[in-house]
Design a protein around this motif. Structure first.
Motif, mmCIF file in Angstrom:
data_model
loop_
_atom_site.group_PDB
_atom_site.id
_atom_site.type_symbol
_atom_site.label_atom_id
_atom_site.label_comp_id
_atom_site.label_asym_id
_atom_site.label_seq_id
_atom_site.Cartn_x
_atom_site.Cartn_y
_atom_site.Cartn_z
ATOM 1 N N GLN A 2 82.974 62.608 47.169
ATOM 2 C CA GLN A 2 82.440 62.450 48.523
ATOM 3 C C GLN A 2 81.880 63.775 49.036
ATOM 4 O O GLN A 2 80.793 63.817 49.639
ATOM 5 N N ALA A 3 82.606 64.863 48.794
ATOM 6 C CA ALA A 3 82.149 66.178 49.239
ATOM 7 C C ALA A 3 80.830 66.561 48.565
ATOM 8 O O ALA A 3 79.935 67.139 49.203
ATOM 9 N N ALA A 4 80.699 66.246 47.283
ATOM 10 C CA ALA A 4 79.455 66.536 46.573
ATOM 11 C C ALA A 4 78.296 65.734 47.161
ATOM 12 O O ALA A 4 77.204 66.273 47.385
ATOM 13 N N ALA A 5 78.528 64.462 47.423
ATOM 14 C CA ALA A 5 77.488 63.629 48.023
ATOM 15 C C ALA A 5 77.101 64.149 49.403
ATOM 16 O O ALA A 5 75.911 64.221 49.747
ATOM 17 N N ASP A 6 78.092 64.517 50.198
ATOM 18 C CA ASP A 6 77.821 65.047 51.544
ATOM 19 C C ASP A 6 76.992 66.333 51.463
ATOM 20 O O ASP A 6 76.067 66.535 52.260
ATOM 21 N N ASP A 7 77.334 67.200 50.503
ATOM 22 C CA ASP A 7 76.587 68.447 50.335
ATOM 23 C C ASP A 7 75.135 68.159 49.958
ATOM 24 O O ASP A 7 74.209 68.796 50.485
ATOM 25 N N PHE A 8 74.934 67.214 49.049
ATOM 26 C CA PHE A 8 73.581 66.880 48.615
ATOM 27 C C PHE A 8 72.773 66.305 49.781
ATOM 28 O O PHE A 8 71.608 66.665 49.979
ATOM 29 N N ILE A 9 73.404 65.436 50.556
ATOM 30 C CA ILE A 9 72.724 64.846 51.717
ATOM 31 C C ILE A 9 72.390 65.922 52.746
ATOM 32 O O ILE A 9 71.281 65.970 53.284
#
Length: 266
Positions: free
Chosen positions: A72-79
């Protein structure tokens, strides 16, 4: 969207450090896409990035996809960094032979389901609400891609966990596709046949229509760009899959009861 439209795409990809994932990453990068690359092995991810066009633009996320907080943290960072993702590909997957008679195979069964199935859900979750909030024209550019397998069409002996996991991915993506039908977001299921990767090289049996990962990636990117709901690659295995689906149980059982098994311990 055509295959040449990769320029400007934002692509979030799990299982990126080898095999199919690596080939897909290289193909998208060659088209000018900006990538978020997820895999457990940080050194391999960095080596991959250094060999990609525009290496400095791509973001690396060394993590295990069963760590849903980290994912989730990786996805949030990418977004946050790129404003969202146009294409999200849940490619992370593992395979191992399992036999129900062996209690010790339960751990392998659970691990395969966690990586191949639950992590697909966890990969898509951070992006769906974000995509749905976009204007309609932008949503129609979006793709959620699940990597199934021909092994998910019928259960293969000695590969109960892998076959079950890929059947689940196919059904899950179908459910998601129907759920999102009116949003413009396309859900694409890619079912590889035998692709020449580290996962298949351990198989102690003949693999018909074996395909190089680069050729697979080329065809997969086209199917994703076209928004195809379901695609078996290579096409020859698509014909085999149709025959397997139509075969009556008595015939399928008679043919595959003596099929060679995938090794239990990899």
């Amino acid at each position: 969207m055509t295959q040449s439209d990769g320029n400007g795409l934002r692509v979030f990809l799990t299982g990126a450090s080898s095999g199919i994932g690596m080939a897909i990453a290289r193909a998208y990068a060659a088209q000018g896409a900006v990538l978020g690359l997820v895999a457990r092995r940080g050194a391999e991810l960095e080596a991959l990035r250094q060999g990609l066009p525009g290496a400095h633009r791509h973001r690396l996320y060394p993590l295990d996809v069963t760590d849903h907080v980290a994912l989730q943290a990786a996805a949030d960072d990418f977004i946050d960094a790129l404003g969202g993702a146009d294409v999200v590909i849940a490619n992370a997957g593992i395979s191992q032979g399992t036999l129900t008679e062996f209690r010790e195979d339960l751990a392998a069964f659970e691990r395969i389901m966690a990586v191949n199935v639950t992590a697909t859900f966890a990969t898509f979750t951070p992006f769906v609400a974000h995509m749905k909030a976009w204007p309609e024209a932008s949503r129609r550019r979006c793709r959620l891609v699940g990597i199934g397998s021909v092994a998910g069409i019928r259960g293969l002996p000695g590969a109960g966990a892998y076959s079950a996991s890929k059947a689940a991915v196919i059904s899950y993506c179908e459910s998601l596709r129907v759920e999102l039908r009116d949003t413009g977001i396309r859900v694409v299921t890619i079912a590889p046949g035998y692709i020449d990767t580290p996962m298949t090289r351990v198989n102690p049996y003949r693999m018909p229509f074996l395909m190089a990962p680069e050729r697979f990636a080329e065809r997969a990117l086209q199917a994703i760009a076209d928004g195809r709901s379901y695609r078996v690659i290579p096409w020859q295995m698509g014909l085999v899959a149709k025959l397997l689906r139509m075969a009556p149980n008595w015939l399928y059982d008679a043919v595959f009861a003596r099929a060679p098994h995938k090794p239990r311990n990899l």
